[in-house]
Write an enzyme that holds these catalytic residues in place. Structure first.
Site: not given
Ligand code: 9B3
Ligand code: ZN
Length: 414
Positions: A169, A227, A172, A371, A297
């Site tokens: 993405h 994104r 990020e 994440e 991510h």
């Protein structure tokens, strides 16, 4: 005009917050350009508004005076999360290529796509015994997809491998920063830190620093919040497919969108995107050696594992829980930070077409999505000064999981 509308909406919400004046309002919006017309059409299609004039959003053109009724029915509280986004973005793109690539400070900044390509080259040149660069494909806009293959100096009969990808993405940014951090740390601490030495001696490590180079470049030049990738679909109005919805794992079911304008657009068919296809092809051709898969991510601070694409539990669920629980405990102990952990569908949301689920179904039974930070303030705009903390805790988690995988531990016995 967009600012004005958002302003008006915020003023409205501000009143809602303390609920002293929950009255509806009608806005008069003088639309003068095509872009403004598009924004007004968009806002007037929301449930919280009623278009008074003209009769339908499609009638809004440049030159139309739009009257929009804002409905205020519920109390909604809000606080301003960030009110200096422009300043933050400027800070993050400053001096991107001013430090030597071997300096510690280089890793505490974000770098443009071009700079990351230079960095990849330099890593291979400076560490010819441990780093090989592989070209696994190219993006929609023909940017190369380079993978760094890191190997310890110990020769071993049985080859095992681990994979890490970053930057699926575009917005990020901490994710590519982590891949750079990880490579630098591995090369510097091989034969110094026991976990890193153990990792590199028991497996090759494939690192893809930017899976979505077109999108990443676009966040540097045009739209920081982009994104998806930048592929042009049939629908000429909208660009980009969500690469983390394009893999063949319950593809395009609940949690993904078949509409090209949406942020979670799944693409025309599984692996329709060259970036996803390149990764899938590489992993298919290395599936006998790759035992461990990580996809990085942000944000949210979570250690996730399959499935995201179904509420079903994977057969080794309990083992995966143990691995991420241990990693989360170490993060808590060393960095006083709380990471959530668990199967994606119950921990974050139900979402099909993700790379980790696909890798799991291919037979890579230790498959994770991490994440990273922010801790709840900056979101995607994590300031450079916080890169090191975010990367160190993720590194701790990757090391913790990697050295605990049973198939890899056996190899370390003499
Ligand atoms: C989504 C999927 Cl499809 C997956 N398999 N694992 C994690 C996620 C969450 C990320 C996404 O793509 O929405 C969060 Se940025
Ligand atoms: Zn993501």
């Amino acid at each position: 005009m967009k600012a004005l509308l958002i302003c008006a909406l915020l003023v409205n919400f501000a009143k809602l917050c303390n609920c002293t004046s929950t009255h509806d309002q009608v806005l008069s919006i003088p639309v003068t350009t095509k872009e403004q017309a598009a924004i007004a059409r968009n806002i007037s299609s929301q449930n919280e508004t009623v278009l008074w004039s003209p009769a339908a959003p499609e009638h809004i053109r440049a030159g139309t005076e739009v009257h929009l009724f804002l409905i205020v029915t519920k109390c909604i509280c809000f606080r301003v999360l960030l009110d200096n986004t422009e300043e933050l973005i400027e800070m993050q793109t400053r001096n991107d290529s001013s430090d030597p690539r071997s300096s510690a400070s280089y890793y505490e900044r974000y770098h443009s796509l071009e700079e990351i390509y230079f960095w990849i080259n330099e890593m291979a040149q400076d560490h010819p015994d441990m780093v090989k660069v592989l070209l696994i494909g190219s993006s929609f806009e023909k940017n190369p997809l380079y993978v760094l293959k890191l190997s310890g100096r110990q020769e071993r009969a049985e080859k095992r491998a681990m994979w890490i990808d970053c930057g699926i993405h575009a917005r990020e940014w901490i994710s590519p920063a982590f891949c750079l951090w990880f490579v630098q740390y591995s090369l510097n601490f091989y034969n110094q830190n026991s976990d890193i030495t153990e990792m590199l001696d028991s497996m090759d490590i494939y690192v893809l620093p930017v899976m979505n180079p077109d999108g990443y470049q676009y966040t540097w030049t045009t739209n920081r919040m982009w994104r998806k990738n930048r592929s042009v679909s049939q629908d000429i109005n909208c660009i980009g497919t969500d690469l983390n919805r394009n893999f063949d794992a319950n593809w395009c079911t609940v949690g993904a969108s078949p509409r090209p304008c949406d942020e979670i657009y799944c693409g025309l068919f599984p692996e329709s995107e060259p970036e996803a296809a390149a990764v899938a092809n590489f992993l298919r051709s290395h599936k006998d050696v790759v035992k461990l898969y990580f996809s990085i991510h942000s944000y949210g601070q979570m250690l996730l594992f399959p499935y995201a694409c179904s509420n079903e539990q994977v057969p080794n669920h309990a083992e995966l829980v143990e691995l991420v629980q241990e990693a989360a405990m170490k993060i808590k102990r060393h960095y006083k930070n709380n990471y959530k952990y668990g199967a994606s569908a119950e921990t974050i949301y139900l979402a099909p077409g993700g790379s980790d689920d696909w890798a799991y179904n291919l037979g890579i039974l230790y498959s994770f999505t991490f994440e990273l930070e922010d801790r709840g303030r900056y979101g995607f705009l994590l300031p450079p000064s916080l890169i090191s903390k975010a990367c160190n805790e993720a590194l701790l988690a990757v090391k913790s999981v990697a050295i605990s995988i049973p198939t890899l531990q056996v190899l370390n016995k003499p």
